[in-house]
Write a protein that holds these residues in place. Structure first.
Motif, short mmCIF file in Angstrom:
data_model
loop_
_atom_site.label_atom_id
_atom_site.label_comp_id
_atom_site.label_asym_id
_atom_site.label_seq_id
_atom_site.Cartn_x
_atom_site.Cartn_y
_atom_site.Cartn_z
N LEU A 350 31.03 39.95 -11.26
CA LEU A 350 31.29 39.38 -12.50
C LEU A 350 30.14 39.79 -13.52
O LEU A 350 30.47 40.14 -14.63
CB LEU A 350 31.27 37.78 -12.53
CG LEU A 350 32.59 37.15 -12.03
CD1 LEU A 350 32.51 35.89 -11.55
CD2 LEU A 350 33.85 37.31 -13.01
N LYS A 351 28.89 39.91 -13.21
CA LYS A 351 27.91 40.28 -13.84
C LYS A 351 27.83 41.80 -14.09
O LYS A 351 27.60 42.18 -15.34
CB LYS A 351 26.45 39.75 -13.21
CG LYS A 351 25.31 40.35 -13.96
CD LYS A 351 23.92 39.96 -13.15
CE LYS A 351 23.78 41.29 -12.29
NZ LYS A 351 23.58 42.72 -13.02
N ASP A 352 28.27 42.48 -13.16
CA ASP A 352 28.37 43.99 -13.56
C ASP A 352 29.48 44.48 -14.40
O ASP A 352 29.64 45.47 -14.82
CB ASP A 352 28.29 44.62 -11.96
CG ASP A 352 27.09 44.66 -11.43
OD1 ASP A 352 26.10 44.09 -12.04
OD2 ASP A 352 26.91 44.82 -10.11
N CYS A 353 30.60 43.67 -14.14
CA CYS A 353 31.79 44.04 -15.09
C CYS A 353 31.58 43.99 -16.69
O CYS A 353 31.16 42.71 -17.17
CB CYS A 353 33.00 43.21 -14.50
SG CYS A 353 34.51 43.44 -15.67
N PRO A 354 31.27 44.82 -17.33
CA PRO A 354 31.21 44.81 -18.81
C PRO A 354 31.80 43.82 -19.68
O PRO A 354 31.27 43.53 -20.58
CB PRO A 354 31.19 46.22 -19.32
CG PRO A 354 32.05 46.87 -18.40
CD PRO A 354 31.88 46.33 -17.09
N ASN A 355 33.29 43.81 -19.33
CA ASN A 355 33.95 42.84 -20.29
C ASN A 355 34.04 41.48 -19.71
O ASN A 355 35.04 40.51 -20.27
CB ASN A 355 35.42 43.54 -20.16
CG ASN A 355 35.41 44.70 -20.79
OD1 ASN A 355 34.93 44.84 -22.02
ND2 ASN A 355 36.25 45.65 -20.38
N THR A 356 33.49 41.18 -18.38
CA THR A 356 33.44 39.66 -18.16
C THR A 356 33.21 38.53 -19.42
O THR A 356 33.92 37.68 -19.71
CB THR A 356 32.87 39.36 -17.01
OG1 THR A 356 33.15 40.34 -15.88
CG2 THR A 356 32.70 37.88 -16.65
N ILE A 357 31.88 38.96 -19.86
CA ILE A 357 31.40 37.92 -20.99
C ILE A 357 32.38 37.71 -21.99
O ILE A 357 32.71 36.83 -22.63
CB ILE A 357 30.05 38.00 -21.00
CG1 ILE A 357 29.07 37.82 -20.01
CG2 ILE A 357 29.49 37.32 -22.44
CD1 ILE A 357 27.56 37.88 -19.83
N PRO A 358 32.61 39.26 -22.74
CA PRO A 358 33.41 39.17 -23.99
C PRO A 358 34.53 38.55 -23.73
O PRO A 358 35.28 37.68 -24.50
CB PRO A 358 33.33 40.73 -24.31
CG PRO A 358 32.06 41.39 -23.53
CD PRO A 358 31.89 40.60 -22.42
N ASN A 359 35.37 38.87 -22.71
CA ASN A 359 36.78 38.18 -22.43
C ASN A 359 36.77 36.75 -22.38
O ASN A 359 37.41 36.16 -22.80
CB ASN A 359 37.57 38.93 -21.39
CG ASN A 359 37.97 40.50 -21.63
OD1 ASN A 359 37.79 40.97 -23.05
ND2 ASN A 359 38.61 41.10 -20.85
N VAL A 360 35.72 36.20 -21.65
CA VAL A 360 35.78 34.89 -21.23
C VAL A 360 35.41 33.96 -22.60
O VAL A 360 35.99 33.02 -22.83
CB VAL A 360 34.87 34.63 -20.20
CG1 VAL A 360 34.75 33.14 -19.98
CG2 VAL A 360 35.31 35.17 -19.00
N VAL A 361 34.20 34.50 -23.13
CA VAL A 361 33.90 34.08 -24.46
C VAL A 361 35.05 33.92 -25.70
O VAL A 361 35.22 32.69 -26.33
CB VAL A 361 32.72 34.54 -25.18
CG1 VAL A 361 32.41 34.01 -26.55
CG2 VAL A 361 31.46 34.30 -24.31
N LYS A 362 35.75 34.85 -25.73
CA LYS A 362 37.01 34.84 -26.40
C LYS A 362 37.87 33.44 -26.26
O LYS A 362 38.62 33.30 -27.13
CB LYS A 362 37.76 36.15 -26.58
CG LYS A 362 37.14 37.08 -27.16
CD LYS A 362 37.72 38.49 -27.10
CE LYS A 362 36.84 39.80 -27.58
NZ LYS A 362 37.91 40.80 -27.43
#
Length: 450
Positions: A350-362
């Protein structure tokens, strides 16, 4: 009892439907049955109960003239008021018992509160339901007979004849409830299951699975189908079959795993996990997403399977799916990602996936509370796992503003508390001034929540 739709309607049925509102014509043309309740059929003369017929034909469209305006249910004992409006006797008498001496439909005051039995309408109702009921019974008996013939045939035929027999059986059990019951009561489940094995062709296997997924399987049948050779065949067919076959395989495997705590570990091969990921990612066939995610949720409920799921690249593939999903499927994906975040390999992925944080925050403040709960749990886990790296990315994605919205909203107090904790976690590596500047927030709003 389910109502079966015939392929073509009888002339008498069409005549009755076209004239059902004209009671005089119905009587004159002889459409009405006898008032004594005895119907003569090709099977035998039998006495029919109107109440039972109405209950068993509950799914059928009933002519409006048969419906009581008070209860909106078919009338069994219709009576007519002085206004000319007709009601079910028990309903209108209850209306009167409440001190209402008006016509419920027209609201006219009644100059005569007596009720007159509408025998003509009662006979028409009885005749109409009798015809429909006996036609249904006839179709049910025809279906049962045909199912028994097919089962006997399957004991003898092979090759293309077997495929055709299974195809017909699949169509019948999918359309008729009595067919499912007939298969089960005549030992059909064991017979059909025996056709699955290491040498079964995918064509036969696909039809067998298409039949089984429509049946109610008992624990013994499920145990038999969980044999390694049969599960292996189902997984192979899931990976190579048509979209309909893939969905049937997915649904059947899920049925077999329900209530079986050991099935996940025995069933969840890498091939199955890969096949399910392909199914949920298939943009041409969106109808496979929900069943695929539902089965993955059942499989990943067992911790021993989660590491294998991470190893086949599940995390980045699920994260990429998120923006395109409806709320039901999105909740399943977030649930899966939260389960994976509970193991070290999952947190790292999850940390290494670049889109985890942006997609979840949205997703915050844009989805259901269940989705937000999963999203906050995921963000909390990875920000705590790698605070310096992930907290910065989360703040750049606009997390702080979203968390303040959650805190100030009227949502679940648990979500508010988790949001406040996450906001505090993200602020630990910054001075107050830098944190406020990085988040584009006012000093007052931050201090209030921190």
């Amino acid at each position: 009892m389910p109502m079966y739709q015939p392929s073509n309607r009888r002339e008498a049925d069409m005549k009755l439907d076209s004239q059902v509102l004209d009671l005089e014509t119905a009587v004159k043309d002889g459409i009405l049955g006898g008032g004594c309740g005895i119907i003569s059929t090709g099977f035998a003369s039998q006495k029919l109960d109107l109440k039972i017929m109405i209950e068993e034909l509950e799914s059928i469209d009933v002519p409006p003239v048969f419906i009581c305006p008070i209860s909106l249910e078919p009338m069994q004992d219709p009576v007519t008021l002085c206004t000319g409006q007709t009601y079910e006797r028990s309903n209108i008498l209850k209306w009167f018992s409440l001190g209402r001496y008006t016509c419920p439909t027209t609201m006219q005051e009644l100059w005569d509160d007596s009720v007159t039995p509408n025998k003509t309408l009662q006979q028409l109702i009885f005749s109409w339901f009798s015809q429909k009921y006996l036609a249904m019974k006839k179709r049910s008996e025809d279906v049962q007979g045909r199912v028994k013939e097919i089962l006997e045939n399957l004991k003898k035929v092979k090759g293309q004849a077997r495929v055709q027999a299974l195809k017909e059986l699949r169509q019948v059990v999918r359309a008729h409830g009595t067919a499912k019951k007939t298969v089960v009561e005549n030992g059909g489940v064991g017979l059909i299951s025996s056709l699955l094995g290491p040498f079964t062709t995918h064509v036969v296997g696909s039809e067998v699975i298409g039949v089984l997924v429509n049946l109610n399987l008992d624990s013994n049948s499920k145990f038999d189908l969980l044999q390694p050779a049969k599960i292996s065949l189902m997984v192979d067919i899931l990976n190579e079959g048509s979209i309909e076959t893939k969905i049937n395989c997915t649904r059947l495997i899920r049925m077999l795993m329900e209530g079986n705590d050991f099935a996940s570990e025995n069933v969840a091969s890498l091939s199955l996990l890969v096949g399910l990921l392909r199914l949920v990612k298939d943009k041409k066939h969106q109808n496979g997403v929900l069943p695929g995610l539902s089965l993955l949720k059942v499989i990943c409920s067992h911790e021993s399977v989660r590491n294998s799921f991470v190893n086949v690249g599940a995390v980045p593939q699920l994260v990429e799916l998120m923006p395109e999903l409806n709320n039901e499927c999105l909740e399943l994906v977030l649930h899966l990602l939260e389960l994976l975040s509970n193991i070290p390999e999952g947190r790292l992925a999850l940390k290494d996936c670049p889109n985890t944080i942006p997609n979840v925050v949205k997703l915050l403040m844009k989805t259901s509370e269940n989705c937000m709960q999963f999203a906050l749990s995921i963000l909390w886990t990875i920000c705590k796992f790698a605070p310096e790296e992930c907290a910065s990315l989360a703040l750049d994605a606009g997390l702080a503003a979203k968390l303040l919205l959650v805190i100030q909203s009227g949502c679940n107090p648990v979500l508010k508390q988790r949001s406040a904790e996450l906001l505090k976690l993200c602020s630990l590596n910054y001075t107050t001034t830098i944190f406020i500047s990085k988040c584009n927030l006012t000093r007052t709003s931050c201090f209030q929540e921190l």
